[in-house]
Design an enzyme around this catalytic site. Structure first.
Site, short mmCIF file in Angstrom:
data_model
loop_
_atom_site.label_atom_id
_atom_site.label_comp_id
_atom_site.label_asym_id
_atom_site.label_seq_id
_atom_site.Cartn_x
_atom_site.Cartn_y
_atom_site.Cartn_z
N GLU A 243 0.90 -18.85 52.36
CA GLU A 243 0.75 -19.23 50.97
C GLU A 243 1.91 -20.13 50.53
OE1 GLU A 243 1.24 -16.11 48.00
OE2 GLU A 243 1.71 -17.90 46.85
N GLU A 244 3.04 -20.02 51.23
CA GLU A 244 4.22 -20.81 50.86
C GLU A 244 4.22 -22.21 51.46
OE1 GLU A 244 6.33 -19.89 48.59
OE2 GLU A 244 5.35 -17.97 48.37
N ASP B 47 11.04 -15.66 48.59
CA ASP B 47 9.77 -16.22 49.10
C ASP B 47 10.04 -17.03 50.36
OD1 ASP B 47 7.85 -15.49 47.08
OD2 ASP B 47 8.77 -16.96 45.74
N ASP C 266 0.68 -13.95 52.98
CA ASP C 266 1.44 -14.14 51.75
C ASP C 266 2.76 -13.41 52.01
OD1 ASP C 266 2.62 -14.22 49.32
OD2 ASP C 266 0.96 -13.34 48.19
N GLU D 253 -4.76 -13.34 50.13
CA GLU D 253 -4.69 -12.08 49.39
C GLU D 253 -6.04 -11.34 49.37
OE1 GLU D 253 -1.35 -12.93 46.04
OE2 GLU D 253 -3.08 -14.26 45.97
N ASP E 3 3.24 -22.22 42.15
CA ASP E 3 4.16 -21.18 41.67
C ASP E 3 5.59 -21.57 42.04
OD1 ASP E 3 2.04 -19.65 40.82
OD2 ASP E 3 1.92 -18.50 42.68
N LEU F 159 5.56 -13.03 50.54
CA LEU F 159 6.19 -12.24 49.47
C LEU F 159 5.26 -12.21 48.26
CD1 LEU F 159 8.36 -11.43 47.23
CD2 LEU F 159 8.78 -10.71 49.57
N ASP F 160 4.48 -11.13 48.19
CA ASP F 160 3.53 -11.00 47.07
C ASP F 160 4.22 -10.33 45.88
OD1 ASP F 160 0.83 -10.81 45.83
OD2 ASP F 160 1.31 -8.68 45.95
O1 F6P Z 1 0.09 -13.26 43.93
C1 F6P Z 1 0.04 -13.28 42.65
C2 F6P Z 1 0.46 -12.05 41.87
O2 F6P Z 1 1.86 -11.91 41.77
C3 F6P Z 1 -0.14 -10.70 42.31
O3 F6P Z 1 0.67 -9.97 43.18
C4 F6P Z 1 -0.34 -10.00 41.00
O4 F6P Z 1 -1.40 -9.08 41.03
C5 F6P Z 1 -0.62 -11.12 40.05
O5 F6P Z 1 -0.09 -12.31 40.61
C6 F6P Z 1 0.04 -10.93 38.70
O6 F6P Z 1 -0.46 -11.87 37.85
P1 F6P Z 1 0.01 -11.99 36.32
O7 F6P Z 1 1.39 -12.61 36.39
O8 F6P Z 1 -1.00 -12.86 35.68
O9 F6P Z 1 0.07 -10.62 35.74
#
Ligand code: F6P
Length: 349
Positions: free
Chosen positions: A93-94, A70, A112, A276, A64, A114-115
């Protein structure tokens, strides 16, 4: 386990002093993470000179794009863990690999920082997810986490209209809110319970053409509403931040689904098992809900890599059980519609 809305306001420090007698290290660690969250929330609120959503550097270990926030959040939480002197290694995760912190530390922190980073630019809720594990297997095995059952504590902070924390130390799930007047995390509810049934689901429906059959059939049944097989209308929500979708499920029930799909990079879904799925699954289970990857309980999965992904389905226990029936091997499929013989067992549901 206690449960109910807070009657007399208690700070997180007061609550953990009562619930973690003899486990002072865990209390210290959680308070350090809460403190790091105050700093992170402050940065998010103020914005300051930094463009928090700016893509910087390359991609993280997961492929990502890394954004300024982040990286900043990762630094803040890593420093907070290091300062306690209790953390043997920091798994983020980073970061590609674990960062060794303190040789005599008895704990591992998986985080994680920054989710939901795709929501940074848009002022939509984002968060921090963490787990605390024992360090006993560190240095003994490639991956020192045997399963999600090893977690000593897990939680997530949500930076939204309010800054909140959902926390478990293995005896129920508690909900806190950061009071902006005194900067204290205060209890909102202890021992919260996810409603066992609720007609609301969260899924990124733009992936529908890639879904596997069980998911396609389940969502199809939800979409058919009261005229369809379920005989009930369903609502849909998708915030795009796991923490915010999970927070909503804690407050009014429902299910979240990020299944594996046919896209080459998504066969195991999108979400990371260690950073996660494990913490969310522990919080959910401690609140009476269920978390599965389709067929298995997420907390029982054994990791094979620190950044591995897993399909994740969690929330209201009856609805998750219902979804799991679409994965039953004796369910017979007719395109995306299972034959009704097997599933008619559930018609009365
Ligand atoms: O960590 C990944 C994340 O950002 C989650 O917080 C979230 O539920 C998901 O990805 C969103 O995924 P998408 O961009 O496919 O909707």
């Amino acid at each position: 386990m206690e449960h109910g809305l807070a009657t007399t306001i208690k700070t997180i420090d007061q609550r953990l002093s009562e619930t973690l007698v003899g486990r002072e290290d865990i209390r210290t660690l959680i308070l350090a993470l809460a403190n790091a969250t105050r700093k992170t929330a402050n940065v998010i609120r103020g914005g300051g000179e930094i463009d928090l959503g700016q893509v910087i550097g390359d991609t993280n270990a997961d492929g990502d794009n890394q954004k300024a926030l982040d990286v900043l959040a990762d630094e803040i939480f890593c420093q907070a863990c290091s300062d306690t002197g209790l953390v043997r290694a920091y798994y983020s995760e980073e970061q590609e690999d674990a960062l060794p912190l303190n040789d005599s530390g008895d704990y591992l922190v998986a985080i994680d920082p920054l989710d939901g980073s795709s929501n940074i630019d848009t002022n939509v809720s984002i968060g921090t997810i963490f787990s605390i594990f024992p360090a006993a297997d560190y240095g003994q095995r490639d991956i020192p986490f045997r399963s999600g059952r090893d977690q000593l504590a897990a939680g997530f902070f949500v930076y939204g209209p309010q800054t909140t924390l959902f926390l478990t130390t293995g005896d129920g799930t508690d909900h806190y809110r950061l009071n902006p007047d005194n900067n204290e995390f205060e209890i909102v509810e202890v021992g919260l319970q996810i409603a066992p049934a609720a007609n609301e689901y969260a899924i990124n429906a733009s992936n529908a053409r890639h879904w596997e059959d069980p998911i396609a059939a389940y969502i199809n049944d939800c979409l058919s509403g009261d005229e369809g097989y379920r005989g009930a209308d369903f609502n849909m929500r998708w915030i795009g931040s796991l923490v915010a979708d999970a927070g909503r499920i804690f407050s009014r029930g429902g299910v979240f689904l990020y299944p594996g799909d046919t896209r080459p990079k998504y066969t195991q879904g999108r979400l990371r098992l260690i950073y996660e799925a494990y913490p969310v699954a522990m919080l959910v289970e401690q609140a009476g809900g269920t978390a599965i990857n389709g067929k298995e309980n997420v907390l029982d999965l054994e990791p094979t890599a620190i950044h591995q992904r897993t399909p994740l389905i969690f929330g209201s226990s009856e609805e998750v059980r219902w979804i799991s029936t679409y994965y039953d091997e004796d369910t017979h499929w007719d395109g995306h519609n299972p034959l009704f013989g097997h599933r008619s067992l559930f018609r009365k549901h």
